[in-house]
Design a protein around this motif. Structure first.
Motif, PDB file in Angstrom:
ATOM      1  N   TYR A  13       0.887  -1.166   0.000  1.00 45.94           N
ATOM      2  CA  TYR A  13       0.000   0.000   0.000  1.00 45.94           C
ATOM      3  C   TYR A  13       0.923   1.213   0.000  1.00 45.94           C
ATOM      4  O   TYR A  13       1.480   1.544   1.052  1.00 45.94           O
ATOM      5  CB  TYR A  13      -0.866   0.038   1.246  1.00 45.94           C
ATOM      6  CG  TYR A  13      -1.782  -1.157   1.421  1.00 45.94           C
ATOM      7  CD1 TYR A  13      -2.988  -1.244   0.730  1.00 45.94           C
ATOM      8  CD2 TYR A  13      -1.457  -2.182   2.306  1.00 45.94           C
ATOM      9  CE1 TYR A  13      -3.838  -2.329   0.918  1.00 45.94           C
ATOM     10  CE2 TYR A  13      -2.301  -3.260   2.494  1.00 45.94           C
ATOM     11  CZ  TYR A  13      -3.495  -3.321   1.795  1.00 45.94           C
ATOM     12  OH  TYR A  13      -4.335  -4.392   1.984  1.00 45.94           O
ATOM     13  N   ASN A  38      -0.341  -8.330  15.104  1.00 47.31           N
ATOM     14  CA  ASN A  38      -0.854  -7.156  14.403  1.00 47.31           C
ATOM     15  C   ASN A  38       0.158  -6.653  13.392  1.00 47.31           C
ATOM     16  O   ASN A  38       1.333  -6.533  13.716  1.00 47.31           O
ATOM     17  CB  ASN A  38      -1.123  -6.034  15.412  1.00 47.31           C
ATOM     18  CG  ASN A  38      -2.608  -5.825  15.587  1.00 47.31           C
ATOM     19  OD1 ASN A  38      -3.405  -6.287  14.769  1.00 47.31           O
ATOM     20  ND2 ASN A  38      -2.975  -5.139  16.646  1.00 47.31           N
ATOM     21  N   LYS A  47      -8.053 -10.418   2.314  1.00 48.93           N
ATOM     22  CA  LYS A  47      -8.644  -9.645   1.213  1.00 48.93           C
ATOM     23  C   LYS A  47      -8.234 -10.200  -0.143  1.00 48.93           C
ATOM     24  O   LYS A  47      -9.054 -10.234  -1.072  1.00 48.93           O
ATOM     25  CB  LYS A  47      -8.231  -8.179   1.320  1.00 48.93           C
ATOM     26  CG  LYS A  47      -8.943  -7.466   2.451  1.00 48.93           C
ATOM     27  CD  LYS A  47      -8.494  -6.033   2.549  1.00 48.93           C
ATOM     28  CE  LYS A  47      -9.050  -5.428   3.829  1.00 48.93           C
ATOM     29  NZ  LYS A  47      -8.380  -4.168   4.151  1.00 48.93           N
ATOM     30  N   GLN A  85     -13.804 -10.413   9.848  1.00 47.28           N
ATOM     31  CA  GLN A  85     -13.781  -9.885  11.203  1.00 47.28           C
ATOM     32  C   GLN A  85     -14.573  -8.582  11.309  1.00 47.28           C
ATOM     33  O   GLN A  85     -15.232  -8.323  12.313  1.00 47.28           O
ATOM     34  CB  GLN A  85     -12.330  -9.638  11.640  1.00 47.28           C
ATOM     35  CG  GLN A  85     -12.242  -9.082  13.036  1.00 47.28           C
ATOM     36  CD  GLN A  85     -10.831  -8.721  13.428  1.00 47.28           C
ATOM     37  OE1 GLN A  85      -9.929  -8.703  12.596  1.00 47.28           O
ATOM     38  NE2 GLN A  85     -10.652  -8.429  14.686  1.00 47.28           N
ATOM     39  N   GLU A  86     -14.490  -7.773  10.260  1.00 49.66           N
ATOM     40  CA  GLU A  86     -15.164  -6.464  10.301  1.00 49.66           C
ATOM     41  C   GLU A  86     -16.670  -6.607  10.189  1.00 49.66           C
ATOM     42  O   GLU A  86     -17.401  -5.637  10.309  1.00 49.66           O
ATOM     43  CB  GLU A  86     -14.667  -5.542   9.186  1.00 49.66           C
ATOM     44  CG  GLU A  86     -13.205  -5.162   9.284  1.00 49.66           C
ATOM     45  CD  GLU A  86     -12.282  -6.217   8.674  1.00 49.66           C
ATOM     46  OE1 GLU A  86     -12.800  -7.219   8.112  1.00 49.66           O
ATOM     47  OE2 GLU A  86     -11.065  -6.059   8.764  1.00 49.66           O
TER      48      GLU A  86
HETATM   49  P1  ADP Z   1      -7.021  -6.389  11.681  1.00 51.95           P
HETATM   50  O1  ADP Z   1      -7.043  -6.576  13.163  1.00 51.95           O
HETATM   51  O2  ADP Z   1      -8.073  -7.141  10.940  1.00 51.95           O
HETATM   52  O3  ADP Z   1      -5.675  -6.553  11.062  1.00 51.95           O
HETATM   53  P2  ADP Z   1      -6.525  -3.641  11.251  1.00 51.95           P
HETATM   54  O4  ADP Z   1      -6.826  -2.711  12.369  1.00 51.95           O
HETATM   55  O5  ADP Z   1      -5.129  -4.015  10.937  1.00 51.95           O
HETATM   56  O6  ADP Z   1      -7.451  -4.898  11.483  1.00 51.95           O
HETATM   57  O7  ADP Z   1      -7.149  -3.077   9.915  1.00 51.95           O
HETATM   58  C1  ADP Z   1      -8.498  -2.735   9.818  1.00 51.95           C
HETATM   59  C2  ADP Z   1      -8.718  -2.206   8.409  1.00 51.95           C
HETATM   60  O8  ADP Z   1      -7.926  -1.028   8.169  1.00 51.95           O
HETATM   61  C3  ADP Z   1      -8.292  -3.195   7.349  1.00 51.95           C
HETATM   62  O9  ADP Z   1      -9.228  -3.111   6.288  1.00 51.95           O
HETATM   63  C4  ADP Z   1      -6.914  -2.730   6.900  1.00 51.95           C
HETATM   64  O10 ADP Z   1      -6.645  -3.062   5.543  1.00 51.95           O
HETATM   65  C5  ADP Z   1      -7.042  -1.238   7.075  1.00 51.95           C
HETATM   66  N1  ADP Z   1      -5.746  -0.672   7.446  1.00 51.95           N
HETATM   67  C6  ADP Z   1      -4.851  -1.202   8.297  1.00 51.95           C
HETATM   68  N2  ADP Z   1      -3.767  -0.423   8.408  1.00 51.95           N
HETATM   69  C7  ADP Z   1      -3.997   0.643   7.589  1.00 51.95           C
HETATM   70  C8  ADP Z   1      -3.257   1.790   7.256  1.00 51.95           C
HETATM   71  N3  ADP Z   1      -2.048   2.025   7.751  1.00 51.95           N
HETATM   72  N4  ADP Z   1      -3.806   2.678   6.416  1.00 51.95           N
HETATM   73  C9  ADP Z   1      -5.017   2.444   5.904  1.00 51.95           C
HETATM   74  N5  ADP Z   1      -5.761   1.381   6.162  1.00 51.95           N
HETATM   75  C10 ADP Z   1      -5.260   0.472   6.993  1.00 51.95           C
END
Ligand code: ADP
Ligand code: ADP
Length: 232
Positions: A13, A38, A47, A85-86
């Motif tokens: 990303y 994490n 995804k 999860q979401e």
């Molecule tokens: P999980 O516990 O499922 O890994 P996260 O908190 O890592 O959940 O991510 C939740 C959502 O936010 C996911 O859809 C992830 O792709 C997105 N996400 C995670 N990190 C970032 C970031 N740095 N910038 C933008 N989106 C993010």
């Protein structure tokens, strides 16, 4: 044979490399954990396997055949179903409507098909031991654990060959975790391959046959769960 083979998958990303050449293989009919802390890249892998995003590089094989998942519809067609999860349920629709999407009843036969659809959903929930959840309840009115169980029940309703469970215990405790254990056993008996995404070793130990550890976007190994010590 393998149900799923992920080969050298990379996904960035912008400047953040979420997956950096990750590979793993899941045998047919096994319950395989993808374990990582994490930021390890688990959500990104979910995804990719659900057709929501595409890898920059790398390849995917399902039941021996090279595939490209360009969209969620591709994943569904190939038998991959995900409980996210979401929680991707539509909150202002009922439980039954959510399970029946994208084939929600329309047109002159809508009333009849709605009735038949609700019957199918009711029977499905009863089979899964979720007869206590009203198929006509709006998702917004369910408690979080009920929502998570319905998210899982929806994926199962769509008859997966491969079921992805993304942190399926995140809102569950006690008897609901026992329920999940029963559901996983049912999947195992039906020959469904399960990929169990988690950051908690104790539940991986309880539910899974093998695990692949993901760290910094790379796989750091696959092992039999029984061979892995408690604090590894
Ligand atoms: P999980 O516990 O499922 O890994 P996260 O908190 O890592 O959940 O991510 C939740 C959502 O936010 C996911 O859809 C992830 O792709 C997105 N996400 C995670 N990190 C970032 C970031 N740095 N910038 C933008 N989106 C993010
Ligand atoms: P996990 O699910 O194991 O927590 P993620 O796949 O969510 O891991 O994240 C892996 C890395 O990619 C993290 O550094 C996260 O911040 C980043 N990331 C995830 N989604 C996005 C996004 N949509 N935009 C930017 N960075 C992201």
């Amino acid at each position: 044979g393998d149900a799923l083979e992920v080969e050298q998958v990379r996904k960035a990303y912008g400047a953040t490399v979420a997956l950096d050449g990750a590979s793993f293989a899941v045998s047919r009919g096994e319950v395989h954990a993808l374990l990582g802390e994490n930021g390890a890249g688990k959500s990104t892998m979910v995804k990719l396997l659900s057709g929501l995003i595409r890898p920059d590089r790398g390849s995917l094989r399902l039941f021996g055949a090279a595939v490209r998942l360009g969209s969620p519809a591709d994943a569904h067609r190939l038998g991959v179903q995900t409980a996210f999860q979401e929680m991707t349920l539509v909150k202002d629709l009922t439980v039954a409507e959510n399970l029946l999407l994208p084939n929600a009843p329309t047109g002159p036969l809508g009333q009849l098909r709605r009735y038949q659809g609700e019957r199918l959903v009711t029977e499905h929930l009863e089979r899964l031991g979720l007869g206590g959840i009203d198929p006509r309840a709006e998702v917004r009115d369910l408690e979080l654990p009920e929502r998570q169980k319905i998210e899982i029940a929806r994926a199962v309703f769509r008859r997966p060959r491969i079921l992805l469970l993304d942190e399926p215990t995140s809102t569950l405790s006690g008897r609901d975790i026992d329920w999940l254990g029963g559901l996983i056993e049912r999947m195992r008996n039906e020959g469904v391959t399960v990929v169990f995404i988690s950051h908690r070793m104790p539940e991986v130990r309880r539910f899974c046959d093998r695990l692949t550890v993901l760290r910094n976007g790379k796989d750091v190994g696959t092992a039999e769960v029984a061979d892995v010590g408690d604090d590894e």
